[in-house]
Write a protein that holds these residues in place. Sequence first.
Motif, PDB file in Angstrom:
ATOM      1  N   ALA A 140       0.841  -1.193   0.000  1.00  0.00           N
ATOM      2  CA  ALA A 140       0.000   0.000   0.000  1.00  0.00           C
ATOM      3  C   ALA A 140       0.872   1.237   0.000  1.00  0.00           C
ATOM      4  CB  ALA A 140      -0.914   0.027   1.229  1.00  0.00           C
ATOM      5  N   VAL A 164       1.409  -0.274  -7.086  1.00  0.00           N
ATOM      6  CA  VAL A 164       0.191  -0.217  -6.278  1.00  0.00           C
ATOM      7  C   VAL A 164      -1.039  -0.054  -7.160  1.00  0.00           C
ATOM      8  CG1 VAL A 164      -1.039   1.100  -4.502  1.00  0.00           C
ATOM      9  CG2 VAL A 164       1.419   0.648  -4.262  1.00  0.00           C
ATOM     10  N   THR A 181       5.307   3.864   1.223  1.00  0.00           N
ATOM     11  CA  THR A 181       4.846   2.691   0.480  1.00  0.00           C
ATOM     12  C   THR A 181       5.569   1.473   1.028  1.00  0.00           C
ATOM     13  OG1 THR A 181       4.327   3.858  -1.574  1.00  0.00           O
ATOM     14  CG2 THR A 181       4.837   1.515  -1.756  1.00  0.00           C
TER      15      THR A 181
END
Length: 264
Positions: free
Chosen positions: A16, A120, A84
């Motif tokens: 994520a 992502v 991230t």
Amino acid sequence: MLHVLPDAFRLKPAFAKIVCEPSWKWLKREKPFENYDLFYVWSGEGEVVLNDRPYAVGKGSCFLFRPGDFTHATHNPQKPLVLTYIHFGVDGNEELMQIPERYRVMRETLDFEYLLARYVRLFLVETFAAEEEAKLILKQMMIHLLREDRQELGETKKYSNQLTEVIHEVANYVRQNPGISHRVEELAARAGLSPRYFSIKFKEIIGHSVQNYMIKTRIERAEHLLHHAGMNVTEVADALGYRDIFFFSRQFKQYTGKSPSEIR
């Protein structure tokens, strides 16, 4: 992971890009990582502790946590971390892989951040061949990390070579001027280093402490003058900055095993 085929990457569902809440903290792991975790900071300030070693992190900080690593982290609530993370595994013998270092601050962030964002986005919607592309992106990101590591290593070697040259220049200066009463602080300033660091590196590179090297070069010059310049002991001692001829004689004998009058 330079020679690892893309199909060797095993994608994990944990990935994520997130903006950490002001109260966010990453609790200390009770169990080590089982897989790899790519952890990149887009912005913010914080601290990551990896295997009991703390790292102050900000934009461009990039970790590649490995199986067996222990981690925990905190951040500044006024400057929350935006990061991230991507978990993945790799099939193959780790001893034969070129695995990137665990930590670096990325110098070139634009292309790397594009790859992170692309990875992502592939799974936010149903994208055709998302897994195949994601493996290719992981491979590209590992190449980016290896390049960064090699560049950093090259700069470290360059710095090491420059430091060696500077220390040798100072040592040569001492040898050329044996009659000067050199002070460590002045020699360190000549090298552009702190006295303590200069002293440590001088001994490491030259093989003698600064003080011992100054005495050594002075005594070697004294031997030459006594042998070849036709100077007597008093003249040599005076030329080399010794105010006490008896101290000169003792030091000379300590280093050569002979008194200066025997050489003369």
